[in-house]
Design an enzyme around this catalytic site. Structure first.
Site, PDB file in Angstrom:
ATOM      1  CG  ASP A  77      35.444  39.310  44.705  1.00 19.49           C
ATOM      2  OD1 ASP A  77      34.868  38.349  45.225  1.00 19.49           O
ATOM      3  OD2 ASP A  77      35.980  40.223  45.352  1.00 19.49           O
TER       4      ASP A  77
ATOM      5  CG  ASP B 106      39.338  36.642  40.279  1.00 21.77           C
ATOM      6  OD1 ASP B 106      39.739  36.933  41.415  1.00 21.77           O
ATOM      7  OD2 ASP B 106      38.548  37.353  39.631  1.00 21.77           O
TER       8      ASP B 106
END
Length: 405
Positions: free
Chosen positions: A192, A190
């Site tokens: 953010d 991922d």
């Protein structure tokens, strides 16, 4: 046609001698030990050595010679000459065979307290496990300890030790030991609040004057309280009218999580592939991927018309299911089995991806994610992931020294 089949080594049942030396570490101890033993008709069956704060412990298992008393006397004279203590124990056979259910248990602590180790080792014992070996993998930025365990089911062990680790304030990862641990892997991250600090959409929202409102929606979505796709559309709609130049400004503000570059650099040296799978935006993700040398990426695309954000997303949203699908797609493209994938994420929309991976790691995750993930890391250093994969801090530093570029 000749065969390359190698027959299994038969169980050793001959008389053996276990020699253990303990003393201040100094050059030449092992050389002098084996020089002493070489005067006798013996075979070396096993050797182990460790050094802790300058204190050396060296053990070797030898077949017993005809005149074992003379060997013992020579060993005692040798040990006395270098200021070491020595013990000589006679017995039969090699080490007992390790039981089924072999696993590698990695413990990360900052700090690592004796109470935590006591609770974890008791948990291993309660599952019928035996600790065959313990080694330190890192002293900073966290203390990382590896325990090689046999006799306990790895899945059951992970369940128990994750709970104990949470109670003790340490992180624990359990992986089944086997040749698969050494295979080339695909690491899917991922972006953010995982690879980078903060949320890109919240930075963009500052330009629309709605940062606080968007941050609240993001927080609820990451906790799993809102449908991710619906929440994304709702947040993006508030960006309508923001100049596209804001994307450049936001990229310049991106700050990588501590250890991110070290993680990528170290594993790429070993031939690992990397992918970014993000609910964020391609206009930012593709530039991060280029900067870090990432192999694959998937993200959402903001619609831009006449140099202005329209408040819409182009195409299908990369949501919770989309992230897991991207992991499988990239693994297939790389020719890497799904069981050899590693996924790292922090939000509820990462859960399917973490479950699909062979090793799913919740990184500084929301409680709903940490509770469901098999493995969690709750220290702010992304490169601690390499310890979970069997790589030591010393190996990382040695590689960087050899190739500082």
């Amino acid at each position: 046609m000749p065969s390359d089949h190698v027959p299994a080594t038969p169980q050793l049942t001959a008389a053996t001698v276990l020699v253990t030396l303990v003393g201040a570490d100094q050059p030449g101890v092992s050389t002098r030990l084996f020089t002493t033993a070489s005067a006798y008709d013996v075979e070396v069956i096993d050797i182990e050595q460790l050094v802790v704060r300058g204190r050396l412990v060296l053990s070797t298992l030898l077949t017993e010679p005809e005149d074992s008393s003379a060997l013992e006397e020579d060993l005692r004279r040798f040990a006395e000459s270098i200021g070491f203590e020595v013990s000589v124990e006679r017995g039969f056979g090699d080490n007992r065979p390790r039981r089924i259910g072999r696993a590698q248990v990695i413990v990360l602590g900052s700090p690592l307290r004796p109470s935590a180790m006591s609770a974890l080792t008791a948990g291993i014992k309660a599952r019928g496990g035996n600790i065959d070996r313990i080694t330190r993998m890192a002293r900073y930025p966290v203390t990382a300890i590896r325990l090689e365990v046999s006799g306990a089911d790895p899945d059951a062990l992970q369940f128990d030790l994750a709970r104990i680790g949470h109670e003790q304030g340490v992180d624990v990862a359990v992986q089944e030991n086997g040749i698969g641990r050494h295979a080339q892997r695909l690491v899917v991250m991922d972006v953010d609040s995982t690879l980078i600090q903060g949320e890109v959409i919240e930075m963009l929202a500052e330009y629309a004057g709605c940062a606080d409102e968007v941050a609240q929606i993001t927080e609820r979505a990451m906790r799993g309280e809102l449908d991710f796709a619906a929440s994304l559309h709702e947040r993006v709609a508030r960006l309508e009218g923001v100049p596209a130049e804001a994307l450049d400004a936001v990229y310049e503000r991106v700050s990588y999580t501590p250890g991110a570059r070290t993680l990528v650099r170290t594993l790429k040296r070993l031939g690992y592939r990397f992918a970014l799978v993000s609910g964020g935006f391609t206009q930012i993700i593709e530039r991060i991927a280029a900067d870090l040398g990432i192999d694959y990426y998937a993200a959402n695309e903001l619609e831009v018309v006449d140099g202005v954000l329209t408040g819409k997303v182009v195409g299908d949203v990369i949501d919770r299911a989309g992230k897991a699908a991207a992991l499988r797609r990239f693994a297939a493209e790389a020719g890497i089995a799904e069981r050899n994938t590693v996924a790292i994420g922090d939000g509820a929309n990462d859960l399917d991806m973490l479950a699909a991976a062979g090793l799913g790691i919740a990184f500084n995750a929301k409680p709903v994610v940490r509770d469901q993930a098999r493995t969690s890391v709750n220290v702010p250093y992304l490169d601690t992931v390499v310890f979970l994969m069997g790589i030591t801090r010393e190996e990382v530093e040695a590689a960087d020294a050899a190739d500082p570029a």
